[in-house]
Design an enzyme around this catalytic site. Structure first.
Site, PDB file in Angstrom:
ATOM      1  N   MET B 137      35.476 102.778  23.573  1.00 43.96           N
ATOM      2  CA  MET B 137      36.915 102.541  23.412  1.00 43.96           C
ATOM      3  C   MET B 137      37.432 101.647  24.537  1.00 43.96           C
ATOM      4  O   MET B 137      36.906 101.677  25.650  1.00 43.96           O
ATOM      5  CB  MET B 137      37.664 103.883  23.496  1.00 43.96           C
ATOM      6  CG  MET B 137      37.176 104.934  22.519  1.00 43.96           C
ATOM      7  SD  MET B 137      37.880 106.600  22.832  1.00 43.96           S
ATOM      8  CE  MET B 137      39.521 106.421  22.113  1.00 43.96           C
ATOM      9  N   CYS B 138      38.470 100.854  24.212  1.00 40.31           N
ATOM     10  CA  CYS B 138      39.232 100.133  25.232  1.00 40.31           C
ATOM     11  C   CYS B 138      38.349  99.123  25.954  1.00 40.31           C
ATOM     12  O   CYS B 138      37.790  98.229  25.314  1.00 40.31           O
ATOM     13  CB  CYS B 138      39.858 101.148  26.196  1.00 40.31           C
ATOM     14  SG  CYS B 138      41.089 100.496  27.323  1.00 40.31           S
ATOM     15  N   ILE B 139      38.159  99.240  27.253  1.00 39.52           N
ATOM     16  CA  ILE B 139      37.350  98.298  28.036  1.00 39.52           C
ATOM     17  C   ILE B 139      35.859  98.684  28.029  1.00 39.52           C
ATOM     18  O   ILE B 139      35.000  97.874  28.393  1.00 39.52           O
ATOM     19  CB  ILE B 139      37.888  98.221  29.488  1.00 39.52           C
ATOM     20  CG1 ILE B 139      37.241  97.088  30.303  1.00 39.52           C
ATOM     21  CG2 ILE B 139      37.683  99.542  30.231  1.00 39.52           C
ATOM     22  CD1 ILE B 139      37.681  95.709  29.917  1.00 39.52           C
ATOM     23  N   THR B 196      36.834 100.490  19.441  1.00 36.75           N
ATOM     24  CA  THR B 196      38.266 100.516  19.087  1.00 36.75           C
ATOM     25  C   THR B 196      39.078 100.093  20.306  1.00 36.75           C
ATOM     26  O   THR B 196      38.720 100.457  21.437  1.00 36.75           O
ATOM     27  CB  THR B 196      38.682 101.925  18.575  1.00 36.75           C
ATOM     28  OG1 THR B 196      40.053 101.881  18.139  1.00 36.75           O
ATOM     29  CG2 THR B 196      38.553 102.994  19.646  1.00 36.75           C
TER      30      THR B 196
END
Lengths: 223, 223
Positions: B137-139, B196
């Site tokens: 997720m994210c970074i 995501t």
């Protein structure tokens, strides 16, 4: 159609042993947002009562600041509880975690004769005086009992079998206790106080989230 | 009827600036539980790359351990990533937060030529070799790009306008980038990699939770 409301959420650090319980705090922020409400986070700008290793349960020698650590949950958007005024909000909410009874008051260390952080006490009493609702999760109702027991508030800590000694203490503070199931909510309509057992009884994060949703629903509907 | 699966969740500390992003980690654990899955949390038992004041963004002088701080999110139930074996799990998941690129690898400080924690690298490659899915997720997809770019994995960091430099870097690592909306999911079926954007794009915690639910759904359905 539910009115969009703005709630103050008072954090007490970051982590269940010495601060705000993370799942309770996060699912509360989620439940507020999903219900269409907004929130602002607050915490006292004071040193933590203690720092716990949340893996081993041992005390750590380092010092941490309650507002700085709470900022981890609040993603940096947090204010000193000194600046809280009930006129800006439709209610004030206290997630659980031992920080609620170590950093907001020190019941977790001192028991019945605990002291309450003065700014937290002012926040609670000014909200009550302003006839706005107050809510607490998990162990945090003890804080409300200490400050508002004199009004005979009705709260839950889950059930009086598992937490018999604490339930006895809040009764001595003047509060009335109700046994409530894991994701259920205790509503004191007269005093506008709402409480939910969260991890006092919940077996997993889904039950905590369900409790947070019920908690937000009940406090939003208080007139 | 979806099969009940068991996922490893790899944390990197506690708090977005120097550890795992708390809302992403918590909503991931919630989404897993709501879908009927189980999880076990892991983290490297190493010192954090740095400690950040999540209120002021300043570096703090103190030292903290990644596994000990991750235990705050995991409520004490967490294992050393050294002990992870893909045979015990149906997939491995990495929430975001700067800890993913400071403590699991050091891309956040060193860029393209970053180093990856050896146990984390072994966990990722052994999962890939075992043909189990990996999610980030994210970074955190940057970590997967660094380790698995050689396989040409397809991932998202949100969109290539807002994160142009990082997208360029993951392409140099060998990964392909897809623009994906806030709560959407990028699925690389061939390599069994799901990602995501979470707080790379999400505006609030509800969008993060919606993304976590979509992420869990997609990774659960991978054959």
């Amino acid at each position: 159609m539910m009115k969009r409301k703005n709630f103050a959420v008072v954090l007490s650090g970051c982590g269940r042993m010495d601060g705000s319980e993370i799942h309770e705090s996060t699912t509360l922020l989620l439940a507020l947002t999903e219900a269409g409400h907004t929130y602002e986070c607050f915490a006292p700008n004071v040193e933590q009562f203690k720092v716990s290793n949340n893996l081993t349960s041992e005390n750590m020698l380092s010092k941490r600041n309650v507002m700085v650590e709470s900022a981890r949950i609040a993603r940096g958007k947090i204010k000193d509880i000194k600046t809280y005024s009930p006129t800006d909000f439709d209610g004030i909410l206290f997630p659980g975690g031992m920080g609620a009874v170590l950093n907001l008051c020190d019941y977790g260390a001192k028991g019945l004769n605990c002291l309450v952080n003065q700014d937290v006490e002012r926040a609670i009493l000014s909200t009550y005086d302003d006839k706005k609702p107050l809510g607490a999760m998990c162990i945090a109702p003890v804080l409300l009992a200490k400050v508002m027991g004199k009004f005979g508030i009705e709260i839950t800590l889950g059930n009086d079998k598992e937490y018999a000694d604490t339930v006895k203490d809040i009764k001595k503070m003047g509060a009335k206790h109700h046994n409530i199931a894991a994701s259920g909510v205790c509503v004191d309509k007269a005093n506008k106080v709402v409480s939910t057992p969260a991890y006092m009884l919940c077996q997993d994060i889904k039950e905590v989230y369900d409790g947070a949703k019920n908690f937000v629903k009940e406090i939003s509907e208080l007139k």
